[in-house]
Design an enzyme around this catalytic site. Structure first.
Site, mmCIF file in Angstrom:
data_model
loop_
_atom_site.group_PDB
_atom_site.id
_atom_site.type_symbol
_atom_site.label_atom_id
_atom_site.label_comp_id
_atom_site.label_asym_id
_atom_site.label_seq_id
_atom_site.Cartn_x
_atom_site.Cartn_y
_atom_site.Cartn_z
ATOM 1 N N ARG A 131 0.837 -1.191 0.000
ATOM 2 C CA ARG A 131 0.000 0.000 0.000
ATOM 3 C C ARG A 131 0.878 1.250 0.000
ATOM 4 O O ARG A 131 1.723 1.428 0.880
ATOM 5 C CB ARG A 131 -0.917 -0.004 1.227
ATOM 6 C CG ARG A 131 -1.968 1.102 1.196
ATOM 7 C CD ARG A 131 -2.915 0.960 2.380
ATOM 8 N NE ARG A 131 -3.601 -0.308 2.374
ATOM 9 C CZ ARG A 131 -4.688 -0.582 1.635
ATOM 10 N NH1 ARG A 131 -5.194 0.349 0.860
ATOM 11 N NH2 ARG A 131 -5.261 -1.754 1.690
ATOM 12 N N THR A 135 -0.815 7.660 -1.185
ATOM 13 C CA THR A 135 -2.120 7.525 -1.854
ATOM 14 C C THR A 135 -2.991 6.467 -1.205
ATOM 15 O O THR A 135 -4.206 6.441 -1.422
ATOM 16 C CB THR A 135 -1.928 7.145 -3.328
ATOM 17 O OG1 THR A 135 -1.360 5.826 -3.413
ATOM 18 C CG2 THR A 135 -1.002 8.120 -4.030
ATOM 19 N N ASP A 146 -3.283 -10.592 12.323
ATOM 20 C CA ASP A 146 -2.565 -10.501 11.051
ATOM 21 C C ASP A 146 -2.221 -11.910 10.574
ATOM 22 O O ASP A 146 -1.377 -12.588 11.165
ATOM 23 C CB ASP A 146 -1.292 -9.667 11.222
ATOM 24 C CG ASP A 146 -0.591 -9.401 9.892
ATOM 25 O OD1 ASP A 146 -0.165 -10.382 9.241
ATOM 26 O OD2 ASP A 146 -0.482 -8.225 9.515
ATOM 27 N N ASP A 155 1.577 -12.590 9.678
ATOM 28 C CA ASP A 155 2.435 -12.706 10.869
ATOM 29 C C ASP A 155 2.219 -14.042 11.558
ATOM 30 O O ASP A 155 3.184 -14.681 12.023
ATOM 31 C CB ASP A 155 2.140 -11.569 11.847
ATOM 32 C CG ASP A 155 2.783 -10.250 11.416
ATOM 33 O OD1 ASP A 155 3.709 -10.302 10.574
ATOM 34 O OD2 ASP A 155 2.364 -9.212 11.912
#
Length: 211
Positions: free
Chosen positions: A106, A110, A202, A205
């Site tokens: 990401r 933006t 997550d 992870d």
């Protein structure tokens, strides 16, 4: 939300294994194994519409016609890195399927997904594709991955997630109404940090032990 294209797989084995994944006390080894097992069970449902043809087989008793998958070409594309945890589970059922890879990050300014790695089978345009990613949260990465695959002129795409949030499903359906979504659970919402609630944390992870 158009639920016609959303397939929530509520098989008891899936739900039981999903509960193990949600438990914060589940260690890396077990988490990784259960993700793979869930992917196998989900693959069983996601390939339910594969076409069949009659083939002639000689049994120890006689010769007769039976059903066989009619040469449908498939590929799976895990979204790096968490999607890798689902690959072996799929290969258990489809050992000869081809595997592409797509990596996204990401952009911090933006907030849009950016492709940093993409490697596809040379004949990907001729194949039906199942995109793998354990979590469908905001839907931004999933939507981007679908579009990148469509850029290869792939006509039929499915998205397979273990857990989805309503926000993610709505985003994918808005951007790609032609894509079927398969998930084992549709959770309540996203929190302020973009994590699915109640979720499982997550996934990357927990699969790779990097937390």
């Amino acid at each position: 939300m158009n639920m016609e294209k959303v397939h929530i797989l509520d098989h008891p084995l899936l739900q039981h294994k999903l509960t193990i994944l949600r438990d914060a006390n589940t260690g890396v080894k077990d988490f990784r194994q259960v993700v793979s097992e869930i992917a196998t069970l989900m693959c069983y449902e996601a390939t339910r519409d594969l076409p069949l043809e009659d083939v002639e087989v000689t049994t120890p008793i006689t010769t007769a016609k039976f059903k066989s998958i009619s040469g449908k070409k498939l590929a799976i594309v895990p979204v790096l890195r968490a999607g890798l945890g689902m690959v072996d589970g799929i290969l258990t059922l489809l050992p000869s399927v081809k595997v592409g890879h797509i990596g996204l990050y990401r952009d911090p300014e933006t907030l849009e997904p950016v492709e940093y790695y993409c490697k596809m089978p040379s004949d990907i345009a001729e194949r039906d594709v199942i995109i793998l990613d354990p979590m469908l949260a905001t839907g931004g990465s999933a939507s981007a991955a679908i579009q990148f695959i469509k850029n290869y002129e792939v006509k039929h795409i499915k998205l397979m997630n273990i857990i989805a949030a309503p926000e993610g499903i709505e985003r994918v359906q808005h951007d790609h109404p032609d894509v079927d979504i398969y998930c084992a659970a549709l959770d309540r919402e996203l929190n302020d940090h973009g994590y699915i609630v109640p979720g499982l944390g997550d996934a990357g992870d927990r699969i790779f032990g990097t937390k």
